[in-house]
Design a protein around this motif. Structure first.
Motif, short mmCIF file in Angstrom:
data_model
loop_
_atom_site.label_atom_id
_atom_site.label_comp_id
_atom_site.label_asym_id
_atom_site.label_seq_id
_atom_site.Cartn_x
_atom_site.Cartn_y
_atom_site.Cartn_z
N PHE A 1 48.44 15.91 49.30
CA PHE A 1 49.04 16.87 49.49
C PHE A 1 47.92 17.76 49.24
N ALA A 2 48.06 19.10 50.00
CA ALA A 2 47.16 19.74 50.18
C ALA A 2 48.18 22.21 50.54
N ALA A 3 47.58 22.32 49.44
CA ALA A 3 48.23 24.12 49.11
C ALA A 3 47.70 24.80 48.97
N ARG A 4 47.93 25.74 49.75
CA ARG A 4 46.95 27.66 49.12
C ARG A 4 47.65 28.42 48.89
N LYS A 5 46.90 28.82 47.69
CA LYS A 5 47.64 29.89 47.16
C LYS A 5 47.62 30.71 47.83
N ALA A 6 48.45 31.81 47.62
CA ALA A 6 49.23 32.90 48.17
C ALA A 6 48.47 34.57 47.35
N ASP A 7 47.97 34.79 48.01
CA ASP A 7 47.51 36.46 47.78
C ASP A 7 48.60 37.15 46.38
N GLY A 8 47.79 37.31 45.05
CA GLY A 8 48.76 37.62 44.44
C GLY A 8 49.61 36.62 43.79
N GLU A 9 49.97 35.44 44.08
CA GLU A 9 50.32 34.12 42.91
C GLU A 9 49.24 33.88 42.11
N ARG A 10 50.22 33.79 40.31
CA ARG A 10 49.43 33.81 39.54
C ARG A 10 49.69 32.52 39.54
N GLY A 11 50.15 31.32 39.96
CA GLY A 11 49.85 29.78 39.05
C GLY A 11 50.75 29.04 40.29
#
Length: 240
Positions: free
Chosen positions: A230-240
């Motif tokens: 599993f791999a995921a990228r944190k969006a700009d502005g995402e806090r957690g």
């Protein structure tokens, strides 16, 4: 620590200590032969970055941490490498010197559940075959939350974890207690990851059945599991 967890960790220590003594890093003959392909492919997403902070949870002797550190030569950044075993940290440090990347590696001797991830500290967090070895489901849930909060905007988490693990004695087919601290069903793990990384860009989500012949204190055992990647990228502005 309860007796079952202590027994599992003692067996894991014996297995890994033996493996690290018998096999050198990047030498053919064991799983230390090369880094995990997915980890390195996702690392390439950060090509062109002048600075990169990486966390390798359950780093071992540097199978992934050493190549990641090599990628940081010529730019700013470091790899924080966390492992429970003193033997792993000692050999990681030695390999860091051998491969000329000791200045880019920060070795930390700690269990995964007790290592605290500071908020917004890392660009890339890697956890390969380690989250199933925290001491409880609650600890797993807490660590996933820490990983998410500890990732900067645009950063990536890469998780490879075993689920639905069974161990069967090869000689008579007896079902044994799997020597894994956390053994979730595949559906449970996928649901947990989906909930924790809601709002992130899901880059990879695969399940691959695996079967290995292993040794448990001199007894041949067939270990079967699902390998969740599993791999995921944190969006700009995402806090957690």
């Amino acid at each position: 620590m309860d007796q079952r967890i202590a027994r599992i960790r003692e067996q894991e220590k014996r297995y890994h200590d033996d493996c690290y003594e018998r096999h050198g890093l990047f030498e053919p003959g064991s799983w230390l032969y090369k880094p995990v392909k997915t980890v390195m492919e996702l690392l390439a997403e950060f090509d062109g970055r002048d600075r990169l902070q990486v966390l390798d949870l359950g780093c071992g002797v540097g199978r992934n941490g050493i190549p990641i550190a090599e990628s940081l030569l010529g730019r700013q950044g470091s790899v924080v490498c966390v492992d429970l075993l003193p033997s792993a940290i000692a050999k990681l440090t030695a390999y860091g010197t051998q491969f000329g990347v000791e200045s880019r590696i920060e070795p930390v001797h700690s269990s995964i559940e007790h290592y605290e991830i500071a908020p917004d500290r890392f660009d890339y967090i890697v956890a390969v075959s380690t989250l199933e070895h925290v001491n409880s489901v609650r600890a797993l849930e807490a660590k996933l939350m820490e990983m998410a909060r500890g990732t900067r905007a645009g950063g990536i988490n890469c998780i490879i974890v075993g689920t639905a693990v069974t161990e069967t004695a090869a000689d008579n087919g007896e079902r044994l207690d799997p020597m894994f601290e956390v053994n979730l069903s595949t559906a449970h793990m996928l649901r947990l990851l989906g909930e924790r990384y809601a709002g992130w860009e899901i880059m990879l989500r695969t399940v691959k059945p695996l079967v290995f012949d292993i040794d448990r204190q001199g007894r041949p055992v067939k270990l079967a599991s699902d390998c969740v990647t599993f791999a995921a990228r944190k969006a700009d502005g995402e806090r957690g």
